[in-house]
Design a protein around this motif. Structure first.
Motif, PDB file in Angstrom:
ATOM      1  N   MET A   1       0.844  -1.186   0.000  1.00 32.99           N
ATOM      2  CA  MET A   1       0.000   0.000   0.000  1.00 32.99           C
ATOM      3  C   MET A   1       0.885   1.243   0.000  1.00 32.99           C
ATOM      4  O   MET A   1       1.932   1.289   0.610  1.00 32.99           O
ATOM      5  CB  MET A   1      -0.897   0.027   1.235  1.00 32.99           C
ATOM      6  CG  MET A   1      -1.827  -1.165   1.307  1.00 32.99           C
ATOM      7  SD  MET A   1      -3.072  -1.138   0.006  1.00 32.99           S
ATOM      8  CE  MET A   1      -4.043   0.264   0.531  1.00 32.99           C
ATOM      9  N   SER A  54      -1.497   2.427  10.099  1.00 38.03           N
ATOM     10  CA  SER A  54      -0.756   1.604   9.152  1.00 38.03           C
ATOM     11  C   SER A  54      -1.690   0.600   8.490  1.00 38.03           C
ATOM     12  O   SER A  54      -2.687   0.171   9.073  1.00 38.03           O
ATOM     13  CB  SER A  54       0.372   0.854   9.874  1.00 38.03           C
ATOM     14  OG  SER A  54       0.985  -0.087   9.021  1.00 38.03           O
ATOM     15  N   SER A  55      -1.357   0.251   7.259  1.00 36.06           N
ATOM     16  CA  SER A  55      -2.120  -0.777   6.545  1.00 36.06           C
ATOM     17  C   SER A  55      -1.598  -2.169   6.850  1.00 36.06           C
ATOM     18  O   SER A  55      -2.148  -3.155   6.354  1.00 36.06           O
ATOM     19  CB  SER A  55      -2.054  -0.522   5.036  1.00 36.06           C
ATOM     20  OG  SER A  55      -0.706  -0.515   4.593  1.00 36.06           O
ATOM     21  N   CYS A  56      -0.525  -2.257   7.644  1.00 35.07           N
ATOM     22  CA  CYS A  56       0.034  -3.562   7.977  1.00 35.07           C
ATOM     23  C   CYS A  56      -0.926  -4.325   8.891  1.00 35.07           C
ATOM     24  O   CYS A  56      -1.320  -3.811   9.944  1.00 35.07           O
ATOM     25  CB  CYS A  56       1.380  -3.411   8.685  1.00 35.07           C
ATOM     26  SG  CYS A  56       2.715  -2.791   7.645  1.00 35.07           S
ATOM     27  N   GLU A  59       3.032  -7.339  11.806  1.00 33.70           N
ATOM     28  CA  GLU A  59       4.373  -6.779  11.826  1.00 33.70           C
ATOM     29  C   GLU A  59       5.250  -7.619  12.744  1.00 33.70           C
ATOM     30  O   GLU A  59       4.819  -8.031  13.818  1.00 33.70           O
ATOM     31  CB  GLU A  59       4.344  -5.332  12.322  1.00 33.70           C
ATOM     32  CG  GLU A  59       3.501  -4.407  11.452  1.00 33.70           C
ATOM     33  CD  GLU A  59       3.466  -2.985  11.983  1.00 33.70           C
ATOM     34  OE1 GLU A  59       4.522  -2.521  12.456  1.00 33.70           O
ATOM     35  OE2 GLU A  59       2.409  -2.357  11.927  1.00 33.70           O
ATOM     36  N   TYR A 240       9.538   3.330   5.088  1.00 32.27           N
ATOM     37  CA  TYR A 240       9.378   1.953   4.619  1.00 32.27           C
ATOM     38  C   TYR A 240       9.141   1.063   5.831  1.00 32.27           C
ATOM     39  O   TYR A 240       9.926   1.086   6.784  1.00 32.27           O
ATOM     40  CB  TYR A 240      10.624   1.503   3.853  1.00 32.27           C
ATOM     41  CG  TYR A 240      10.937   2.389   2.667  1.00 32.27           C
ATOM     42  CD1 TYR A 240      10.279   2.224   1.453  1.00 32.27           C
ATOM     43  CD2 TYR A 240      11.882   3.417   2.767  1.00 32.27           C
ATOM     44  CE1 TYR A 240      10.556   3.049   0.369  1.00 32.27           C
ATOM     45  CE2 TYR A 240      12.163   4.235   1.694  1.00 32.27           C
ATOM     46  CZ  TYR A 240      11.493   4.056   0.494  1.00 32.27           C
ATOM     47  OH  TYR A 240      11.760   4.861  -0.569  1.00 32.27           O
ATOM     48  N   CYS A 243       5.831  -5.208   6.676  1.00 30.82           N
ATOM     49  CA  CYS A 243       4.563  -5.706   7.216  1.00 30.82           C
ATOM     50  C   CYS A 243       4.597  -7.211   7.459  1.00 30.82           C
ATOM     51  O   CYS A 243       3.640  -7.779   7.992  1.00 30.82           O
ATOM     52  CB  CYS A 243       3.416  -5.392   6.261  1.00 30.82           C
ATOM     53  SG  CYS A 243       3.086  -3.638   6.054  1.00 30.82           S
ATOM     54  N   GLU A 249       5.131  -1.695   3.249  1.00 33.95           N
ATOM     55  CA  GLU A 249       4.306  -0.490   3.215  1.00 33.95           C
ATOM     56  C   GLU A 249       5.199   0.706   2.969  1.00 33.95           C
ATOM     57  O   GLU A 249       6.205   0.891   3.643  1.00 33.95           O
ATOM     58  CB  GLU A 249       3.564  -0.324   4.534  1.00 33.95           C
ATOM     59  CG  GLU A 249       2.715   0.940   4.593  1.00 33.95           C
ATOM     60  CD  GLU A 249       2.175   1.188   5.985  1.00 33.95           C
ATOM     61  OE1 GLU A 249       0.976   0.926   6.214  1.00 33.95           O
ATOM     62  OE2 GLU A 249       2.959   1.640   6.857  1.00 33.95           O
ATOM     63  N   THR A 251       5.240   4.903   2.691  1.00 36.68           N
ATOM     64  CA  THR A 251       4.563   6.180   2.921  1.00 36.68           C
ATOM     65  C   THR A 251       5.441   7.292   2.371  1.00 36.68           C
ATOM     66  O   THR A 251       6.623   7.378   2.700  1.00 36.68           O
ATOM     67  CB  THR A 251       4.322   6.419   4.425  1.00 36.68           C
ATOM     68  OG1 THR A 251       3.538   5.350   4.947  1.00 36.68           O
ATOM     69  CG2 THR A 251       3.587   7.728   4.654  1.00 36.68           C
TER      70      THR A 251
END
Length: 272
Positions: A1, A54-56, A59, A240, A243, A249, A251
């Motif tokens: 993402m 977060s889209s994770c 983790e 960075y 995930c 992921e 950003t």
């Protein structure tokens, strides 16, 4: 993402709950009691907080490793190695082995070692511009980034990076493209060129920070088309996050530290 943010705030004024420590380059973190952290960590986590949404879904810090020391070239990336250009077009042109420039390009390496499925392992290398210049999966597809045969310099165009355009000043003969990775080699006196030899110019890094499964970087993007009458007033900040399960992921943020009226971001413009 991939998430993208834009803002017009300058990097150095974005302190919230931190106090500068006058004795060295560390600062006191008011959120964590008597704990001192680096200035780079404070700046970068203020811009892109570690606890941001977060889209994770999973983790695992234990599966993540990172280093700021260049580990040497990866021969399996198969970066372009001459012959350089057609001698009939460019008489006497040198033949480049582009891997010779990787040490000065390298900023950090981040890796995932999957505890159960080795085909999910990956190693990612970040360049001085905070962008991905290598993404290597040893058991699936090998190197994901092109081999860098490019007339205007290696790791400047065919990489995963962001590009910003100032629409109000963009005109024929004087393009306005701020590359995250660096400048094209079109100004031989300063940048060299594939025809005349010389080193590429990569965007300078201004801050770097890694912790657990996350690395964050900030770099000063450069006008790609040189020589130019334009300056660059843009910082690129990338986070960075590993995930797990082979997922990364990314950003991306843009910090406009001086006035450009209509800078338009183009995230992933040169992503392979």
């Amino acid at each position: 993402m991939m998430g993208v943010r834009t803002t017009t705030c300058f990097l150095l004024i974005l302190f919230k709950t931190i106090l500068v420590h006058s004795q060295d380059d560390n600062i006191f973190d008011a959120n964590n009691g008597d704990q001192f952290i680096s200035l780079e960590e404070a700046l970068l986590t203020d811009l892109v907080p570690d606890d941001d949404p977060s889209s994770c879904s999973f983790e695992d810090d234990a599966s993540t490793s990172w280093t700021f020391n260049f580990p040497g070239g990866n021969p399996n990336s198969k970066w372009y190695e001459g012959p350089c250009l057609d001698s009939s077009t460019y008489p006497g042109a040198p033949c480049h082995n582009f891997s010779m420039y990787e040490a000065q390009l390298f900023l950090a390496e981040m890796s995932h070692t999957d505890p159960t499925h080795s085909h999910r392992n990956w190693t990612m290398r970040i360049g001085q511009g905070s962008n991905i210049y290598s993404f290597y999966s040893p058991e699936l597809y090998g190197e994901a980034i092109p081999p860098q045969y490019h007339d205007d310099g290696p790791w400047i165009d065919e990489v995963h990076q962001s590009v910003a355009v100032e629409q109000g000043q963009l005109r024929e003969g004087m393009p306005y493209f701020i590359h995250q990775a660096g400048t094209y080699q079109r100004d031989p006196e300063y940048t060299g060129s594939p025809q005349l030899s010389g080193d590429p110019f990569f965007s300078p890094n201004v801050a770097k920070y890694c912790k657990g499964n996350t690395c964050t970087f900030a770099s000063w993007g450069q006008q790609a088309h040189v020589p130019t009458e334009y300056a660059s007033k843009l910082l690129y900040v990338n986070r960075y996050r590993n995930c797990g399960n082979g997922i990364v992921e990314v950003t991306q943020t843009f910090q406009n530290f001086a006035r450009d009226d209509s800078v338009t971001s183009r995230p992933g413009h040169d992503a392979s």
